[in-house]
Structure formats: C-alpha cells, structure tokens
Write a protein that holds these residues in place. Structure first.
Motif, PDB file in Angstrom:
ATOM      1  N   UNK A  81      40.400  12.242 -11.136  1.00  0.00           N
ATOM      2  CA  UNK A  81      41.270  11.989 -12.279  1.00  0.00           C
ATOM      3  C   UNK A  81      41.638  10.533 -12.460  1.00  0.00           C
ATOM      4  N   UNK A  82      40.912   9.635 -11.807  1.00  0.00           N
ATOM      5  CA  UNK A  82      41.203   8.204 -11.908  1.00  0.00           C
ATOM      6  C   UNK A  82      39.945   7.447 -12.313  1.00  0.00           C
ATOM      7  N   UNK A 113      35.402  11.196 -28.800  1.00  0.00           N
ATOM      8  CA  UNK A 113      35.500   9.792 -28.413  1.00  0.00           C
ATOM      9  C   UNK A 113      36.957   9.425 -28.128  1.00  0.00           C
ATOM     10  N   UNK A 114      37.164   8.597 -27.112  1.00  0.00           N
ATOM     11  CA  UNK A 114      38.506   8.146 -26.768  1.00  0.00           C
ATOM     12  C   UNK A 114      38.422   6.817 -26.027  1.00  0.00           C
ATOM     13  N   UNK A 132      38.336  12.832 -17.207  1.00  0.00           N
ATOM     14  CA  UNK A 132      37.132  12.666 -18.019  1.00  0.00           C
ATOM     15  C   UNK A 132      36.378  13.986 -17.997  1.00  0.00           C
ATOM     16  N   UNK A 133      36.137  14.534 -19.176  1.00  0.00           N
ATOM     17  CA  UNK A 133      35.436  15.821 -19.256  1.00  0.00           C
ATOM     18  C   UNK A 133      33.989  15.667 -18.796  1.00  0.00           C
ATOM     19  N   UNK A 134      33.465  16.736 -18.231  1.00  0.00           N
ATOM     20  CA  UNK A 134      32.085  16.730 -17.761  1.00  0.00           C
ATOM     21  C   UNK A 134      31.128  16.561 -18.932  1.00  0.00           C
ATOM     22  N   UNK A 159      29.044  12.756 -16.053  1.00  0.00           N
ATOM     23  CA  UNK A 159      30.219  13.178 -15.293  1.00  0.00           C
ATOM     24  C   UNK A 159      30.067  14.665 -14.991  1.00  0.00           C
ATOM     25  N   UNK A 160      30.181  15.006 -13.714  1.00  0.00           N
ATOM     26  CA  UNK A 160      30.127  16.412 -13.293  1.00  0.00           C
ATOM     27  C   UNK A 160      31.243  16.628 -12.281  1.00  0.00           C
TER      28      UNK A 160
END
Length: 165
Positions: A81-82, A113-114, A132-134, A159-160
């Motif tokens: 989460x970082x 997008x963010x 961050x979503x996978x 990202x997984x």
C-alpha cells in the motif's frame, strides 16, 4: 385418414422473409452493441491538439536526450500500500528533488487514471500511501529539481497483489 398429415410443409415467401429479417436483425444488433461499447470506452485521445504536439516534438526529443545524458536512474517500488520513488545520479548518489508527482494511467482506459504527489522522506526518497489496483499501468513520474528543472520518466508496470512484478 387425413391426406394433409403426410405432406411436408411448403417453404413460402413468408418463411424466407422471416429468415432474412432474423439474419440481418442479428447483424444490426451486434453492430449497434459493438458501436456502443466503442463509444463508451477509450476515446483514443492522446493530445488535445496534434499540430501543437508536432511542433513541440523536436524540443521534447532534445530534452529527453539531455536527460538521458545525465545518467540518472529512478527507482519506483510499490508494495504494502505504499508507493516509493528514489532518484540517483550516474555514480549512485541520491539526487535532491524538490517534489515528485506520479501519474498512473491504464493503457486503454482513462476512467481509472489518477495522480499522487509523493512526500519527501528523511532518507531523500519520496513516498505516498495509496493502494494501486492490480493490472497494467503506465506510470509517468515527474521530479522537480530545486532549480525548477523537470526530470520525467515513463514506464509500463504490472501490479499483482498490490506490488510491482
């Protein structure tokens, strides 16, 4: 005995009309569905004005070559989460940046997008707490130096389970 029961049904013009209407009805329905999906998903817009972007192309290429000549290396890590980012020069020494902003974009879908501004830590790295979503992301990182010069880099990451793979 009924003589009509043994005769096969005749194929009439109404039967042919029903088949043709059903055939083309399915084709039109699928085309409308696909057009709706195409219209409600990614717009394909990369820049607002392509003429202006083409005029700035040579300038951006020169900036990216000058940036590459510095030999700096940015390191982006995402775990637990970082989001952490550090920037080192060619010799491995940390580069002092004033601020770092990271944008996360999906390759073909702009609704997710963010952007996040990373806070400076005591060790010279930058971090922010964000989940961050996978999936696949295009990450654009912009670091502003104390003299105002920008350092930009873009990378594609996967990202997984909340971490970069």
């Amino acid at each position: 005995m009924n003589s009509r029961a043994g005769q096969p049904r005749q194929f009439t013009g109404w039967h042919m009309l029903a088949i043709m209407v059903a055939f083309f009805g399915v084709i039109i329905a699928v085309n409308l569905l696909m057009a709706t999906f195409a219209n409600t998903s990614w717009t394909g817009l990369v820049v607002q004005n392509t003429y202006v972007a083409s005029q700035q192309f040579n300038e951006r290429v020169a900036e990216s070559r000058a940036q590459a000549a510095l030999g700096w290396k940015g390191t982006l890590t995402i775990a637990g989460g970082e989001i952490r980012y550090s920037l080192n020069d060619a010799s491995g020494a940390p580069v002092r940046a004033e601020s770092v902003t990271t944008s996360f974009r999906r390759p073909a879908y702009e609704a997710e997008d963010w952007q996040v501004t990373l806070a400076r830590k005591a060790d010279g790295t930058f971090s922010a707490t964000a989940a961050v979503r996978d999936g696949i992301w295009i990450v654009n990182t912009e670091a502003r130096m104390t003299d105002g010069a920008p350092y930009q880099e873009a990378r594609r990451i996967v990202v997984a389970d909340g971490a970069v793979k």
